[in-house]
Each structure stands twice: as C-alpha cells, then as structure tokens.
Design a protein around this motif. Structure first.
Motif, PDB file in Angstrom:
ATOM      1  N   LYS A 295     -28.500  70.810 -39.136  1.00 24.06           N
ATOM      2  CA  LYS A 295     -27.076  71.132 -39.294  1.00 24.06           C
ATOM      3  C   LYS A 295     -26.769  71.793 -40.642  1.00 24.06           C
ATOM      4  O   LYS A 295     -27.270  71.368 -41.675  1.00 24.06           O
ATOM      5  CB  LYS A 295     -26.288  69.817 -39.221  1.00 24.06           C
ATOM      6  CG  LYS A 295     -25.459  69.675 -37.972  1.00 24.06           C
ATOM      7  CD  LYS A 295     -24.378  68.645 -38.151  1.00 24.06           C
ATOM      8  CE  LYS A 295     -24.824  67.250 -37.780  1.00 24.06           C
ATOM      9  NZ  LYS A 295     -23.723  66.277 -37.844  1.00 24.06           N
ATOM     10  N   LYS A 309     -23.150  73.956 -29.217  1.00 25.02           N
ATOM     11  CA  LYS A 309     -22.194  73.215 -28.390  1.00 25.02           C
ATOM     12  C   LYS A 309     -22.775  71.891 -27.928  1.00 25.02           C
ATOM     13  O   LYS A 309     -22.082  70.895 -27.833  1.00 25.02           O
ATOM     14  CB  LYS A 309     -21.802  74.046 -27.162  1.00 25.02           C
ATOM     15  CG  LYS A 309     -20.566  74.896 -27.423  1.00 25.02           C
ATOM     16  CD  LYS A 309     -20.100  75.528 -26.129  1.00 25.02           C
ATOM     17  CE  LYS A 309     -20.037  77.024 -26.273  1.00 25.02           C
ATOM     18  NZ  LYS A 309     -19.865  77.743 -25.043  1.00 25.02           N
ATOM     19  N   HIS A 311     -25.286  70.028 -29.353  1.00 23.39           N
ATOM     20  CA  HIS A 311     -25.658  69.008 -30.338  1.00 23.39           C
ATOM     21  C   HIS A 311     -24.532  68.656 -31.301  1.00 23.39           C
ATOM     22  O   HIS A 311     -24.641  67.692 -32.050  1.00 23.39           O
ATOM     23  CB  HIS A 311     -26.887  69.472 -31.116  1.00 23.39           C
ATOM     24  CG  HIS A 311     -28.123  69.559 -30.270  1.00 23.39           C
ATOM     25  ND1 HIS A 311     -28.786  68.442 -29.826  1.00 23.39           N
ATOM     26  CD2 HIS A 311     -28.797  70.616 -29.774  1.00 23.39           C
ATOM     27  CE1 HIS A 311     -29.816  68.813 -29.096  1.00 23.39           C
ATOM     28  NE2 HIS A 311     -29.841  70.123 -29.048  1.00 23.39           N
ATOM     29  N   LEU A 312     -23.472  69.455 -31.316  1.00 23.22           N
ATOM     30  CA  LEU A 312     -22.390  69.188 -32.262  1.00 23.22           C
ATOM     31  C   LEU A 312     -21.125  68.860 -31.496  1.00 23.22           C
ATOM     32  O   LEU A 312     -20.906  69.356 -30.394  1.00 23.22           O
ATOM     33  CB  LEU A 312     -22.170  70.420 -33.153  1.00 23.22           C
ATOM     34  CG  LEU A 312     -23.413  70.930 -33.899  1.00 23.22           C
ATOM     35  CD1 LEU A 312     -23.123  72.255 -34.566  1.00 23.22           C
ATOM     36  CD2 LEU A 312     -23.874  69.915 -34.929  1.00 23.22           C
ATOM     37  N   SER A 313     -20.301  68.028 -32.093  1.00 19.56           N
ATOM     38  CA  SER A 313     -19.050  67.684 -31.429  1.00 19.56           C
ATOM     39  C   SER A 313     -18.088  68.875 -31.536  1.00 19.56           C
ATOM     40  O   SER A 313     -18.230  69.710 -32.435  1.00 19.56           O
ATOM     41  CB  SER A 313     -18.440  66.453 -32.093  1.00 19.56           C
ATOM     42  OG  SER A 313     -17.952  66.817 -33.365  1.00 19.56           O
ATOM     43  N   PRO A 314     -17.110  68.972 -30.633  1.00 19.28           N
ATOM     44  CA  PRO A 314     -16.166  70.098 -30.679  1.00 19.28           C
ATOM     45  C   PRO A 314     -15.486  70.198 -32.044  1.00 19.28           C
ATOM     46  O   PRO A 314     -15.273  71.296 -32.562  1.00 19.28           O
ATOM     47  CB  PRO A 314     -15.152  69.751 -29.595  1.00 19.28           C
ATOM     48  CG  PRO A 314     -15.864  68.844 -28.674  1.00 19.28           C
ATOM     49  CD  PRO A 314     -16.852  68.092 -29.497  1.00 19.28           C
ATOM     50  N   LEU A 315     -15.204  69.031 -32.631  1.00 21.15           N
ATOM     51  CA  LEU A 315     -14.559  69.023 -33.941  1.00 21.15           C
ATOM     52  C   LEU A 315     -15.483  69.635 -34.991  1.00 21.15           C
ATOM     53  O   LEU A 315     -15.061  70.442 -35.824  1.00 21.15           O
ATOM     54  CB  LEU A 315     -14.196  67.583 -34.308  1.00 21.15           C
ATOM     55  CG  LEU A 315     -13.301  67.457 -35.542  1.00 21.15           C
ATOM     56  CD1 LEU A 315     -11.886  67.942 -35.222  1.00 21.15           C
ATOM     57  CD2 LEU A 315     -13.268  66.004 -36.025  1.00 21.15           C
ATOM     58  N   GLU A 316     -16.756  69.245 -34.922  1.00 19.97           N
ATOM     59  CA  GLU A 316     -17.730  69.787 -35.884  1.00 19.97           C
ATOM     60  C   GLU A 316     -17.834  71.297 -35.736  1.00 19.97           C
ATOM     61  O   GLU A 316     -17.829  72.032 -36.718  1.00 19.97           O
ATOM     62  CB  GLU A 316     -19.100  69.144 -35.652  1.00 19.97           C
ATOM     63  CG  GLU A 316     -19.241  67.758 -36.238  1.00 19.97           C
ATOM     64  CD  GLU A 316     -20.630  67.168 -36.011  1.00 19.97           C
ATOM     65  OE1 GLU A 316     -21.201  66.620 -36.951  1.00 19.97           O
ATOM     66  OE2 GLU A 316     -21.133  67.259 -34.865  1.00 19.97           O
TER      67      GLU A 316
END
Lengths: 629, 232
Positions: A295, A309, A311-316
C-alpha cells in the motif's frame, strides 16, 4: 476480475504438472524422427504374389461356392496370399475396421482345409517381413489388450527379434495378416503419446475421463489467463520505451514530511522502483496484485485498478490509497509511503542472546561498523529475516524452562524471507548496544508453523549478522501530548507535571522499559511514573529485579506487576492488568494530568483504551504502540 | 523473492505472445478429447450390416469369372445389399460382377449409389444431394477412391457417405464434426500449411510455452503452497 484471477490460480494448481507434460510431449512430437517413431526400421515390404487362377489339377482353386457351403456362415470371401500360397479368408463377423473384432477363418484354396496360424507359420510370416540383423527370439500368442498395439481387438502372434531396437512383429492370429512392426523407437514415442493423451490406463484412446476433466479445467485456465493478459494490457503493464526515460517523484513519509525526490524509470511499477532506492514495500506475491500488501498513498484521482478495488476499502481508495505494484512511475509526481520507511539499513551483530522467561529472549546487538545510533526511546527496527530452515523448538533452551516447551512438538521447516519489526528496549545513550526483547511465537497447534521471524532471530548464534532498517520513531515520550485546545498553558515543563501511566504486557513492554529508563536515567525526570505490567505467571515477569531496584532508587517511580493466573507464592495482584488499572484509576491523580502509554497484546490494548475512554480520558492523552502493524 | 519476481515478469511477457496459442491449444484439445473419436469418425452414421452370402444364389463359378476376365486379381465374393457379387481388379480397374448371372454392375449408376447409401446410412434422413466425383477430390476423400458418389444427407452435422462407383463399396463417411476435428488438429499443431506436426512455428511455441508454463508453476507454487509459510 478477482474471480478470473482465482480461477487462474486454482486451475493452474490442478492441471499445472500435466500442462507441462503436454508441452514437453508436444515438443517431442515436433522434434522426433517420424520415420523411426513408426516402428518400421526393419520392415521389409512384401511384394504381392499374383494368384494363378488358370492352373488345373491340384493347383486348381476350389470353387468359392463349395467353400461357402462347407463352412460357417460367411459374409465375405477373399482370396489372399500368404507366403506365396493362395488362401480363402472367410469373414463371419465383420468389424467396422480391421483392428475392431473380426471373426475370420483361413481356408486352403486348393484343399478347402481350415488353416490355423500356428507358431511355425507366424514365425515364417514375420521373417519374410523382417530385414534387420536380429535373431528371432520368441513367438507368443497374445490376447487383447496388447501393450504395443492397444487399439487391436483381435488375438495376435507377437514375434520378437533381438536387434538393437527390440523389434516385434504382430500378426493377426486368425487371418495371418501382418498388423505392424513395433520397436523401442516407437515405444519411446508411444510413451510420450501416453503422456500427451493422459492414457495412463493404456486404453489406446484419448477420450478417457481424466483428459476430459483436465481439458475442461485447462480451458478455464487458458481463458482466464487471456482475460488477465488483456486486462494487464489495458492497464498499461505492457508498455515498453526504447529510451530508459526517468522521472522524478517526491516521496513523503507517513506524517507528510518530504523525504526525498527520487528518480525512477517511468515504466517501472512503484514496488520495483522503490526497491532500487532501498525502500522495500511489503509484498508476498512479488507484484501480482494478489497479496494487497504494498500500500502507498497518492493523489486521490489516480487510476483505480481492479486489484486496488479488491484489497482496499472504498474509503481508502477514495482517499488515494493504491497498491504500489499496480501503478507505474509515470502516473505520479508525488507519493506518500505508509508501511515502509526511508531509514537506513544496518548490519547488526549479535553480542548476547539470553532467555529471560520461558518464551522471551533478550538480544543484544552492536552495529557491525562500530557506529552508534541515535533514537528516541520507544523506537523500533525492522529486521530482514532471510529464507532459511527453522525449528519449532529453540536450541540451547535452559533446563529450567524446558518444562514450558513440553507441549510443543518438534517440527522442522523451511521458510521464505520476511521482515518483522521489534522495539528497542533501551535508550540511545545507555550503551552502544541495541537491546531487544523478543517473544518466540509458538504455533497454536500442531502442523502450523511457529512465528518464523521470532524463531529465526532467537535462534541466531552469537557473532552472527542480521540486517535491519531503522530505528523508526513512532512511539515515544511526547512533549506535545497535551490537549491543544487548552490555551495559555505555559510551555515549559508542562509534561514534567504530568503523571505517566505505562501499561504493558509480555515482550511488548520493551518500548515502555526504554521510555522509563530514558525518563529516569537520561533526563533525571521527577514526574510520577506508574508502570503496570501484566504477565501470565510469575516467571513471566521479566526485568523484575530492574524495576524493583528503580522503585527503591526513584520515589516518583511505581512498579505494579500483575499476574493473571493464580500462583501459590504470589503476593501481588492476580487479575488482568487493565482490571487493576481500573481499580487504581481514581488514585492516579487528576484526569487532565495523566498521560497514558500502552504497549502489549491487542486484546489488552483494546480493553484498556475502552476503559480509559469510559473514564473520560481524551484520545490525545493515550499513546499506544500498535503491534498489529 | 527474486525467483517469484523473475517468474512473474517472464510469465507476463511470454503470455502476451503465446496467450492466444495457449487458448487455441486448449480449445482444440478439449474438442478433440471430449468428442468420442468413433463418433468423430462417423461410426454412428452407418449400420454395420452382417448379411451372409447365401451360397445357393451363386450362379457363377470362379472358373466362369476367369474365363471372362483372365487377368483378374484380388478376387473376393461378398454381398451387395443382398445380392452375391464378385469384386476384382483387372489391371488397375475395379470390376463389380453379379455372382448370380455375371451381369457387369460397375460402374454403378446414381440410382444404385443412392440405394447403397440408404442401405448403409443408420437413420432415415432425406438425401440432400448426390454428386459423382471423378477428379479433384475434396480434402476428405482420398484420390485412390475415385470415381465415387458423394451422398449428402439432411441431418445435424451434414453427413456425407462416399460410395465407390467402381466397387459399390462404402469408402468413407464424413460429417461436420469430423471436418471440424481435422481443422482443430491443424490448429492444435500450429500448422497453417500442410497438417504435419513438424514445423518451426510449433517448435518455438513449444519452447517458449515450456518456459511460460514453468514460470507459471513457480507462481502457483509460491501463491498456493508457500503462502502459508509466508503468512505465519
């Protein structure tokens, strides 16, 4: 897209080895000598002998009508010549092909006598078709299935020769027809055909169930791979530039501080590019976008890949987090590092390695180049553990601790390289040694590997070298840990008025120990320090003598050891450390005068943070070292 | 970690060039193994009649045949539907002769060809087209069977039966599944010219394919088997 990648992974696991066999055998068919693979190295062409139908006397052929009348029902009567002599071959039951089952009788065309092909006749037929140097060694009658000719469904004579390729000649036992020659060259090719057709049961067919199953899985493998490749193409992973263009990126650390402006080749991905500058992002997949560890933070309008998309949250994603391996240097002009640091790499030499509790070791290192590091107490270093062989039970275990390891089963294993962070248990000017307290993470159950990094480091021999990067200062005694909203507070010595409450457990106490020692010894601080330390058993109360001694020397230092499991000779508190903190809370002082430092297992920290928040402690007054990262 | 990285790059780049060939291999391979080869060969298109010769209906002896055709060779006696017939060669010519009355039946006419085709064909589909092929045979008919009638039936897979005009024998059969199989095979051996598996294109596909496969196996090994070690 994740579905596609998942399909590709599991399909490749299923058919992988067979896929390689297909390619290798296919390659063999491409390069093999096709004339040799035919098995006809010593086959002599038999010239057809014309039948003399016009002879009379005992050389006159019996009329077919008579033959038919005197033999079994026949649907085909054919004149054949064997060893120069005419015969009638009667077909009673006909297969679609010659190698299918055919019921046939051979009749002497002069005498109307039924002829059975015997060993002697088979021998003679084989010899006329053989022109090799070998001697005839054996004549065997075989029933199908026959290994050399698996498709053949009729009884045959096998005539063997002892030449260099072990030729065999096959003759249909009822018609005397020469079926084929076979030899070692053909058998070698047949072996590859067996592999290619997955004909592991030697049925002479490529319509077996195993190849059908594998071919269907292979279809999924190939199609998912194709889709993946196209996706890579669309995401610009296949761009090549002739000149090695460079571009510069401003790299900042977690706090937003600019570290450096670094130069990269524009078509590199960031994971690879950063490595060249000694910045190692965590990654276990090597850049496939499948582990989700590398990251970084970039500008929020950066391109979003499917791996981002997943591995990361939408917020991230919205706040600009991306996976370094999925993005190219040319996409950015600046980026922020999260899980990695620009601190220098050091070679550390192990000076001393001691068990201080059944599962915790104190390790003392010195820098190989003899220099000295400066750092704030509470800092940590990231160790690079190389790929190696490991063992679940440490060597050189002191006798008194051996009973604690009895339930651990012996397990030897190999592990990959990895890196792990450990806090320094000392402050910088205490000595030129870098001291760590490390718990050997044992496996929760049999067959699961223990903590490979802690096992590796704790089994390191004195005098051996290990690489580490750091120190990183993220958890330390903070001058600024006061509520910024309070105005008109004199800036000097505010913290000296504060009471430090340290809560630790297990090997996680290392940074707390460092901060306590730094406060008391380096800065000779007079502020109150309460140190709550939780352990399971009395034997796990590490550095007990040290803290008892500090308590006697420094009136402002208080050491509260807590043991969670009851023990006979224990006179202290028996509970979880956070429960005791709760009990003592009101005696600690005014809530605004307290600063909390937490370090230890996740459950203990979470409980304690909840407890403190319920008591009304402001988040700014709680510092904790998050081990989970 | 280095091996993984090299494998990742190798696999990615090789597959850019080989990917399509891998798809072709797997699609054509799957077709060839899933469809039963006997079905492909049209064995289900024909009935394997087992009609015996009734020796009482034979009116012509071998001697009679030789008298009329002194150079006859490769003589056989069989049934054509239900009539006993002699087949033989005179020089390079196939002769079909009634064993009942020595009537010369070859070359057979279209009517007879249709009758024979219907006799051999296993269903009762309509006949779509009958053609006599005397030269330039299609890919699926060997030159040695010429002249021959092609009888096309109106059924799934457009089946065709080929009846030799000179011997009246069913020489071969074809349907689209077999024709497709032949195409699949040529694609499978990466042969876009003559149908032989010895060609340079296939050679290089296989060499790089093996490399790509090995690097893929390394990736799978590290992602599936070694992963557990890494996580701990």
């Amino acid at each position: 897209m994740q579905f596609i990648k998942s399909v590709h992974k599991w399909a490749s696991l299923f058919v992988g080895i067979q896929f390689l066999l297909w390619l290798v055998s296919g390659f063999y068919f491409n390069i093999m000598d096709h004339s040799k693979a035919g098995g006809n190295q010593y086959r002599e062409r038999i010239e057809k002998v014309a039948v003399d139908y016009r002879s009379t006397g005992n050389q006159k052929l019996i009329d077919p009508k008579l033959v038919l009348a005197e033999n079994k029902k026949t649907q085909n009567l054919q004149v054949v010549t064997i060893l120069g002599k005419p015969y009638y071959l009667l077909t009673h039951e006909k297969g679609l092909y010659r190698h299918f089952y055919n019921e046939q009788t051979l009749v002497d065309a002069y005498t109307n006598q039924i002829i059975v092909i015997d060993e002697h006749m088979a021998k003679k037929i084989a010899l006329t078709s053989y022109n090799g140097p070998g001697k005839l060694t054996s004549v065997i009658k075989l029933m199908p299935p026959i290994q050399d000719i698996p498709k053949e469904k009729n009884t045959v004579w096998q005539v063997n020769f002892n030449d260099n390729v072990n030729s065999s000649v096959y003759i249909n036992a009822s018609s005397g027809r020469l079926i084929r020659h076979s030899d070692d060259d053909k058998r070698f090719a047949d072996f590859f055909f067996m592999l290619h057709f997955m004909d592991y049961a030697s049925e002479g067919s490529f319509n077996n169930w195993q190849i059908i199953l594998f071919s269907i899985v292979t279809l999924w493998l190939a199609l998912s791979g194709l889709i993946w490749t196209v996706e890579l193409g669309f995401n610009g992973h296949y761009r090549l530039s002739l000149r090695n263009q460079k571009s510069k990126i401003k790299v900042s650390d977690k706090s937003g501080k600019l570290i450096d402006e670094l130069s990269f080749s524009i078509n590199q991905n960031l994971l690879d590019g950063l490595i060249e500058h000694d910045i190692v992002l965590p990654s276990s997949c090597g850049g496939g976008g499948t582990c989700g560890q590398c990251k970084i933070k970039v500008n929020s309008d950066a391109k979003i890949t499917s791996a981002d998309k997943l591995h990361l949250s939408p917020l991230e994603v919205e706040s600009g987090f991306r996976l370094g391996c999925q993005h190219k240097v040319r996409e950015f002009s600046d980026l922020t590092l999260l899980n990695t640091h620009t601190a220098k790499k050091h070679a550390l030499v192990l000076m001393k390695s001691t068990f201080i509790s059944p599962f915790i070791k104190e390790l003392r290192f010195k820098l190989q180049n003899g220099s000295h590091l400066k750092y704030k107490a509470g800092a940590y270093m990231r160790f690079f553990v190389p790929a190696a062989k490991g063992c679940a039970i440490p060597q050189k275990l002191p006798d008194e601790f051996q009973p604690h390891w009895h339930h651990i089963s012996h397990l030897e294993y190999e592990h990959l390289a990895c890196s792990r962070s450990y806090s320094l248990a000392t402050y910088d000017t205490e000595s030129d040694e870098l001291v760590f307290t490390i718990k050997i993470q044992t496996a929760p159950e049999h067959k699961i590997l223990p903590g490979i990094a802690s096992s590796y480091i704790c089994n390191l021999d004195v005098g051996k070298m290990i690489k580490a990067v750091g120190p990183f200062e993220e958890f330390y005694f903070s001058e600024n840990s006061i509520d910024a909203s309070i105005e008109n507070v004199s800036e000097t010595n505010v913290n000296d008025e504060k009471t430090l409450v340290m809560i630790g457990a297990g090997a996680g106490m290392a940074p707390l120990k460092a901060i306590i020692l730094e406060r008391l010894k380096k800065y000779n601080s007079k502020q109150n320090i309460h140190y709550y330390f939780g352990a399971r058993h009395e034997v796990d109360l590490i550095y007990r003598e040290l803290f008892d001694e500090l308590t006697q020397k420094h009136l402002n230092f208080k050491y509260i050891p807590v043991v969670s499991k009851d023990a006979h000779n224990w006179f202290g508190e028996t509970a979880y450390v956070q429960n005791i903190l709760n009990k003592h809370f009101n005696e600690l002082g005014h809530i605004d005068d307290l600063a909390f430092y937490l370090c230890g297992p996740k459950a203990m920290m979470q409980d304690t943070i909840v407890l403190l928040q319920n008591k009304g402690v402001k988040p700014q007054a709680i510092q904790f070292d998050d081990f989970a990262n | 970690m280095k091996l993984v990285k090299i494998s990742r790059k190798l696999h990615k780049w090789l597959m850019l060039f080989l990917g399509l060939q891998f798809v072709i291999w797997s699609v054509t391979g799957a077709y060839m193994v899933i469809f039963d080869i006997d079905y492909i060969h049209g064995d289900s298109l024909v009935t394997n009649h087992q009609t015996s010769i009734d020796h009482k209906t034979i009116g012509i002896s071998l001697e009679d045949v030789i008298k009329k055709y002194p150079d006859a060779q490769n003589i056989s006696l069989a049934v054509l539907i239900d009539m006993p017939v002699y087949r033989f060669n005179v020089k390079n010519q196939n002769i079909l002769l009634s064993a009942k009355n020595a009537e010369l039946l070859s070359p057979i006419n279209e009517l007879m060809a249709v009758k024979l085709a219907k006799h051999h064909y296993s269903s009762d589909d309509d006949i779509l087209e009958v053609a006599l092929i005397s030269q330039n045979p299609p890919f699926e008919l060997s030159k040695r069977h010429l002249p021959a009638y092609r009888i096309n039936f109106d059924a799934l897979g457009s089946p065709s039966l080929y009846i030799s005009a000179s011997s009246g024998k069913l020489v071969t059969k074809r349907h689209e599944f077999w024709r497709l199989f032949d195409w699949m095979f040529r694609f499978h051996v990466a042969d876009y010219e003559d149908g032989e598996p010895e060609n340079l294109l296939l050679f290089w596909f296989a060499v790089f394919g093996i490399l790509a496969c090995l690097s893929g196996l390394v990736l799978t090994y590290f992602r599936v088997i070694k992963k557990q070690v890494e996580v701990s």
